[in-house]
Structure formats: C-alpha cells, structure tokens
Design an enzyme around this catalytic site. Structure first.
Site, mmCIF file in Angstrom:
data_model
loop_
_atom_site.group_PDB
_atom_site.id
_atom_site.type_symbol
_atom_site.label_atom_id
_atom_site.label_comp_id
_atom_site.label_asym_id
_atom_site.label_seq_id
_atom_site.Cartn_x
_atom_site.Cartn_y
_atom_site.Cartn_z
ATOM 1 N N CYS A 1 -0.466 66.491 45.709
ATOM 2 C CA CYS A 1 -1.906 66.266 45.825
ATOM 3 C C CYS A 1 -2.490 67.147 46.928
ATOM 4 O O CYS A 1 -2.054 67.081 48.076
ATOM 5 C CB CYS A 1 -2.197 64.797 46.115
ATOM 6 S SG CYS A 1 -3.971 64.446 46.204
ATOM 7 N N LYS B 1 6.981 65.114 42.056
ATOM 8 C CA LYS B 1 5.983 66.056 41.515
ATOM 9 C C LYS B 1 5.463 66.853 42.687
ATOM 10 O O LYS B 1 4.978 66.287 43.672
ATOM 11 C CB LYS B 1 4.834 65.283 40.855
ATOM 12 C CG LYS B 1 3.631 66.167 40.474
ATOM 13 C CD LYS B 1 3.646 66.510 39.025
ATOM 14 C CE LYS B 1 2.370 67.108 38.477
ATOM 15 N NZ LYS B 1 1.670 68.103 39.263
ATOM 16 N N GLY C 1 1.123 73.561 34.727
ATOM 17 C CA GLY C 1 0.137 74.555 35.137
ATOM 18 C C GLY C 1 -0.168 75.548 34.032
ATOM 19 O O GLY C 1 0.723 76.268 33.565
#
Length: 336
Positions: free
Chosen positions: A102, A141, A203
């Site tokens: 994040c 992640k 992505g």
C-alpha cells in the site's frame, strides 16, 4: 495450477485485494466469474485488536468465496502477530496475507504497507513471527520497491521465502509510482527466478492477452487482476477461458452488464443496508457504465441517488439509450 501451501486453486487468476472495493459482495461477483482466489481488502492489525466494529465486519467470509485470502497490515511486530492470530483462529479464511504494497502516506507513515520494502531484514523478522504464530499459510503482497533507487524486490522475496512465507504477489511498480507509469515485468521475472515459492504477477494486466503474455514472459504461477475488473468482472472469466482455450470471448452486452451491476448492488444492500450500500455502489455503477453511449449524461444522476430503485432505474436508462441508438443505426443502414 496455482497452489499455496496445501490449498489448490481452480485456475491461475487471482482477484487483487483492493481497498474500498473487495468486500464480500464484490468478491462473490468475482467468484461467480470464476476467480481461482479472491483477496479481501486490507484490515489494520490495531483495528482488529481493538475490535473496531467496521474492521471486524471486514473479516467476514462467505463460504461461497473460498478459497479466500484475508489481508492485514501494520508496522509493529506484536500487534501484527496478534491480529494474524485472530484471522487464523476466528475466521474461515484460507490464507493470511501481509500487505507490503500500500503506497498511501497514512499507511506508510505508520511503518506499514510499502514502508517495509526498504528493509529486507524487517521483512524476514515480521513474516517469520507471523508464520510461527499461525497455522494458515502466510503470503505477502508487495511492490517492487520504494522508488527507483531502492528496488529490493529479489532480496525481499528471498526474505519472505526464508521466513516461511508460502507465496508472494508482486506489483511491478514502486511506491513512488503509485498507479502511474508502466509496470516492470522484468522485475517480476527476476523474483520468480530467485525463489521457489509461488509468485503471482500484478500490474498492467488489462486484457486476457496481457495475462497470457505475463505468464509466458515472467514464468509466474498466477496472475493478479485488480483495476481491470472494476465494473468488469467479465475480465476474470474471459481471462480464465483464454488461458485455458486460447479463445477470446466477446465482451458482454450492456444489458448483461447492468444485470450484474444490479446483482452487485443487491448483495451490497444485504451486507450493509440500503443507505450505505447505494452510496458505495455509485462508484461501482460508474465503472460498470464506463464507455457506454449515454453514460456521461446519467453519471451525474447516479452520483446523487440514495435509493436502490433509483439507481436501478438509472442503470436501465443507460441500457435503453444504447439499445435505442443501436436500433437507429440499424435503421439508417437499411434505409441507406
């Protein structure tokens, strides 16, 4: 086939854990469209330990969603471990995921999210503490790095593996890039070549063909789809089908899109009540109608509605506008 710990997925397509989006209503839609694994939006470790009502609700898992990964974030060892124990023992999630990607300042200033990317040693310590404390498989992640001068993706992935992590999902952008620029798939390949645990690439997977290309060029074990599925869960199904058969299924009709949008809304209402759900559904509705004729005219009204039936009527209006235009074009061709 993608396998994390002792959990085997039906396919290689994973729904990304998007904040403010991946609640059970949206995750069930993703499951309807075949996602092999769905990931819940991140939850604060401290909020879990303080038993914050909203955060505890975010730990709810519908059995129909499984296999499912619940994601936690935090920067402190003790609170992260204790929150992971709650997820491990008090939820029916299959996987515990740690957020190291994040990029938003309110998360990184707490030494959480992408801030971890600067320190492979901290990653090893934190992941190992969690792995030792829980029974469910632990995954991570992360992004490829903090900025272009601090890209430690390979070292970070190795730290995760040494600590006992069972898989890593890698977004090929830095924290500084946020969601701009181009994802670096070369880094994803480097990470895949450097560890033996499963790697999930993330992505710039915008089409089924992109997913195939990512698998072929990087060797990853799975493909994570995020923004491309917003208002377009068909992307998940079309990608699965394309990877299995090489056939590209056509885009859904406007009516099919609005039917699913309405189902999505009704599931949100069941989850959160009409007032909160309709307000939250406005952004999803804008995603569902994106690119359709007449969408711009209806979008402003969508952003004002507060009732379920009013939003459903606005979605129907978009479909009617598209169908009317299509009929007019067909009539003109006949006349011509």
């Amino acid at each position: 086939m993608l396998k994390i710990g002792d959990i085997t997925m039906d396919n290689q397509v994973v729904l990304a854990p998007m904040a403010g989006v991946c609640n059970p209503a949206f995750r069930l839609i993703a499951k309807d469209f075949g996602a092999g694994l769905v990931c819940a939006e991140m939850v604060s470790d401290k909020a879990i330990l303080h038993k914050n009502e909203r955060s505890m609700q975010m730990l709810y898992v519908d059995e129909r969603e499984k296999p499912l990964s619940l994601q936690v974030f935090g920067g402190d060892k003790d609170t992260l471990v204790e929150a992971a124990k709650v997820v491990d023992k008090q939820t029916n999630a299959d996987i515990i995921d740690i957020n190291m990607g994040c990029p938003v300042p309110k998360i990184t200033k707490c030494d959480a999210g992408a801030k971890w990317l600067l320190d492979p040693n901290k990653i090893y310590d934190m992941v190992s503490y969690v792995v030792e404390a829980v029974d469910k498989p632990v995954t991570v992640k992360m992004r490829m790095g903090w900025d272009e001068d601090h890209i430690y993706a390979v070292d970070n992935a190795r730290s995760i593996e040494r600590a006992g992590g069972k898989a890593v999902a890698l977004h090929g952008r830095t924290r500084v890039q946020m969601y701009e620029g181009t994802a670096n798939w070369d880094i994803i390949k480097d990470v895949k070549d450097s560890v033996s645990i499963p790697v999930i690439g993330n992505g710039d997977v915008k089409t089924p063909e992109d997913a195939r290309r990512m698998l072929d060029t990087t060797g990853v074990d799975g493909v994570m789809i995020g923004r491309a599925a917003l208002g377009n869960p068909w992307m998940l199904y079309r990608t699965i089908h394309y990877l299995e058969t090489g056939e590209n299924i056509p885009e859904p009709s406007p009516r099919e899109k609005m039917d699913v949008a309405t189902l999505h809304m009704d599931r949100l209402i069941d989850l959160k009540g009409e007032e909160v759900a309709v307000r939250e559904m406005r952004k999803h509705a804008s995603w569902y109608i994106k690119g359709m004729r007449g969408a711009a005219r209806v979008r402003d009204r969508i952003n004002q509605v507060t009732k379920r039936d009013d939003l459903a009527a606005a979605l129907d209006e978009v479909v009617e506008a598209v169908e009317a235009r299509k009929a007019k074009d067909a009539s003109s061709e006949v006349a011509g």
